[in-house]
Design a protein around this motif. Structure first.
Motif, PDB file in Angstrom:
ATOM      1  N   PHE A 197      13.299  14.466  62.417  1.00 57.68           N
ATOM      2  CA  PHE A 197      13.503  14.550  63.860  1.00 57.68           C
ATOM      3  C   PHE A 197      14.634  15.527  64.144  1.00 57.68           C
ATOM      4  O   PHE A 197      15.654  15.536  63.452  1.00 57.68           O
ATOM      5  CB  PHE A 197      13.879  13.186  64.454  1.00 57.68           C
ATOM      6  N   ALA A 198      14.452  16.342  65.172  1.00 58.69           N
ATOM      7  CA  ALA A 198      15.524  17.224  65.628  1.00 58.69           C
ATOM      8  C   ALA A 198      15.285  17.584  67.086  1.00 58.69           C
ATOM      9  O   ALA A 198      14.144  17.662  67.546  1.00 58.69           O
ATOM     10  CB  ALA A 198      15.583  18.492  64.787  1.00 58.69           C
ATOM     11  N   HIS A 199      16.382  17.785  67.785  1.00 62.96           N
ATOM     12  CA  HIS A 199      16.330  18.191  69.187  1.00 62.96           C
ATOM     13  C   HIS A 199      17.353  19.295  69.399  1.00 62.96           C
ATOM     14  O   HIS A 199      18.496  19.174  68.947  1.00 62.96           O
ATOM     15  CB  HIS A 199      16.650  17.007  70.101  1.00 62.96           C
ATOM     16  N   GLU A 200      16.944  20.361  70.037  1.00 65.45           N
ATOM     17  CA  GLU A 200      17.850  21.466  70.347  1.00 65.45           C
ATOM     18  C   GLU A 200      17.724  21.818  71.823  1.00 65.45           C
ATOM     19  O   GLU A 200      16.630  21.745  72.400  1.00 65.45           O
ATOM     20  CB  GLU A 200      17.518  22.713  69.517  1.00 65.45           C
ATOM     21  N   PHE A 201      18.845  22.208  72.412  1.00 62.70           N
ATOM     22  CA  PHE A 201      18.888  22.549  73.825  1.00 62.70           C
ATOM     23  C   PHE A 201      19.791  23.760  74.001  1.00 62.70           C
ATOM     24  O   PHE A 201      20.881  23.806  73.426  1.00 62.70           O
ATOM     25  CB  PHE A 201      19.439  21.360  74.629  1.00 62.70           C
ATOM     26  N   ASN A 202      19.331  24.745  74.759  1.00 64.63           N
ATOM     27  CA  ASN A 202      20.148  25.908  75.078  1.00 64.63           C
ATOM     28  C   ASN A 202      20.611  25.767  76.527  1.00 64.63           C
ATOM     29  O   ASN A 202      19.823  25.967  77.447  1.00 64.63           O
ATOM     30  CB  ASN A 202      19.354  27.206  74.900  1.00 64.63           C
ATOM     31  N   THR A 241      11.965  19.498  71.025  1.00 64.99           N
ATOM     32  CA  THR A 241      12.069  18.285  70.225  1.00 64.99           C
ATOM     33  C   THR A 241      11.001  18.371  69.142  1.00 64.99           C
ATOM     34  O   THR A 241       9.822  18.588  69.439  1.00 64.99           O
ATOM     35  CB  THR A 241      11.848  17.029  71.081  1.00 64.99           C
ATOM     36  N   LEU A 242      11.423  18.211  67.922  1.00 58.04           N
ATOM     37  CA  LEU A 242      10.536  18.323  66.770  1.00 58.04           C
ATOM     38  C   LEU A 242      10.507  17.003  66.022  1.00 58.04           C
ATOM     39  O   LEU A 242      11.563  16.423  65.749  1.00 58.04           O
ATOM     40  CB  LEU A 242      11.045  19.437  65.845  1.00 58.04           C
ATOM     41  N   ARG A 243       9.308  16.541  65.704  1.00 60.38           N
ATOM     42  CA  ARG A 243       9.122  15.342  64.891  1.00 60.38           C
ATOM     43  C   ARG A 243       8.054  15.646  63.844  1.00 60.38           C
ATOM     44  O   ARG A 243       7.066  16.299  64.153  1.00 60.38           O
ATOM     45  CB  ARG A 243       8.644  14.171  65.747  1.00 60.38           C
ATOM     46  N   ALA A 244       8.261  15.126  62.640  1.00 58.28           N
ATOM     47  CA  ALA A 244       7.261  15.312  61.597  1.00 58.28           C
ATOM     48  C   ALA A 244       7.192  14.073  60.720  1.00 58.28           C
ATOM     49  O   ALA A 244       8.208  13.449  60.438  1.00 58.28           O
ATOM     50  CB  ALA A 244       7.578  16.535  60.745  1.00 58.28           C
ATOM     51  N   SER A 302       5.676  19.010  68.254  1.00 60.30           N
ATOM     52  CA  SER A 302       6.682  19.913  68.775  1.00 60.30           C
ATOM     53  C   SER A 302       6.533  19.982  70.284  1.00 60.30           C
ATOM     54  O   SER A 302       5.529  20.465  70.789  1.00 60.30           O
ATOM     55  CB  SER A 302       6.512  21.306  68.160  1.00 60.30           C
ATOM     56  N   GLN A 303       7.518  19.465  70.972  1.00 64.35           N
ATOM     57  CA  GLN A 303       7.493  19.464  72.433  1.00 64.35           C
ATOM     58  C   GLN A 303       8.600  20.381  72.921  1.00 64.35           C
ATOM     59  O   GLN A 303       9.762  20.210  72.544  1.00 64.35           O
ATOM     60  CB  GLN A 303       7.686  18.050  72.959  1.00 64.35           C
ATOM     61  N   SER A 304       8.231  21.345  73.744  1.00 67.38           N
ATOM     62  CA  SER A 304       9.215  22.300  74.227  1.00 67.38           C
ATOM     63  C   SER A 304       9.074  22.495  75.723  1.00 67.38           C
ATOM     64  O   SER A 304       8.005  22.295  76.292  1.00 67.38           O
ATOM     65  CB  SER A 304       9.062  23.638  73.503  1.00 67.38           C
ATOM     66  N   GLU A 312      17.398  19.375  57.137  1.00 67.75           N
ATOM     67  CA  GLU A 312      18.675  19.005  56.524  1.00 67.75           C
ATOM     68  C   GLU A 312      18.927  17.500  56.661  1.00 67.75           C
ATOM     69  O   GLU A 312      19.317  16.833  55.702  1.00 67.75           O
ATOM     70  CB  GLU A 312      19.821  19.807  57.144  1.00 67.75           C
ATOM     71  N   LYS A 313      18.697  16.947  57.838  1.00 76.39           N
ATOM     72  CA  LYS A 313      18.884  15.499  58.045  1.00 76.39           C
ATOM     73  C   LYS A 313      17.903  14.711  57.179  1.00 76.39           C
ATOM     74  O   LYS A 313      18.269  13.682  56.601  1.00 76.39           O
ATOM     75  CB  LYS A 313      18.701  15.132  59.525  1.00 76.39           C
ATOM     76  N   TRP A 314      16.646  15.167  57.099  1.00 78.64           N
ATOM     77  CA  TRP A 314      15.634  14.485  56.292  1.00 78.64           C
ATOM     78  C   TRP A 314      16.049  14.480  54.824  1.00 78.64           C
ATOM     79  O   TRP A 314      15.948  13.452  54.150  1.00 78.64           O
ATOM     80  CB  TRP A 314      14.273  15.154  56.491  1.00 78.64           C
ATOM     81  N   ARG A 315      16.538  15.604  54.348  1.00 69.40           N
ATOM     82  CA  ARG A 315      16.977  15.694  52.942  1.00 69.40           C
ATOM     83  C   ARG A 315      18.136  14.746  52.669  1.00 69.40           C
ATOM     84  O   ARG A 315      18.163  14.061  51.650  1.00 69.40           O
ATOM     85  CB  ARG A 315      17.384  17.121  52.607  1.00 69.40           C
TER      86      ARG A 315
END
Length: 138
Positions: free
Chosen positions: A19-24, A32-35, A48-50, A130-133
């Motif tokens: 899971f990751a979320h990025e905002f500019n 928002t990315l989930r796998a 992937s929701q953008s 990176e978080k998943w690892r």
């Protein structure tokens, strides 16, 4: 434009190991990315929701489409190639072949301010990997 008008992999995943979320905050782009990762460390399903401009939405859709079935290492290599391409480095033909449809986003380099739009989903991907690892070391 097809990936902008008809984004792929938009359905949210309830159970995701990555899971990751990025905002500019400067432009409002958001991803928002989930796998779901299988036992071998491959992407089984991806979401992937953008929101934001056409570039982020197309990049996120194309990235998600390329991720399914790939190992974390293959995805990291794809992210490296994409980042180098967007920064104007020369990519060998086999590297461009690996990027598949993503190579079409080279045109964004003509608009330096928009390169961040194309890279935001990839930043989320790298953060998520990176978080998943870290969570799966053991």
């Amino acid at each position: 434009m097809d990936h902008y008008r008809n984004p792929r992999h938009r359905a949210p995943l309830e159970e995701a190991q990555l899971f990751a979320h990025e905002f500019n905050p400067f432009c409002g782009d958001e991803v928002t990315l989930r796998a779901q990762m299988d036992d071998a460390g491959r992407v089984a399903r991806v979401s992937s929701q953008s929101q934001g401009c056409s570039i982020i939405q197309a990049s996120a859709s194309m990235m998600a489409e390329c991720m399914e079935g790939k190992s974390a290492e293959e995805i990291e290599e794809m992210a490296r190639l994409f980042r180098e391409m967007m920064r104007g480095k020369e990519i060998a033909p086999e590297g461009l072949e690996r990027l598949r449809d993503l190579a079409a986003l080279q045109v964004v380099r003509q608009y330096p301010v928009r390169i961040k739009c194309a890279l935001l989903p990839w930043t989320a991907l790298e953060e998520g990997l990176e978080k998943w690892r870290r969570a799966n070391r053991g």
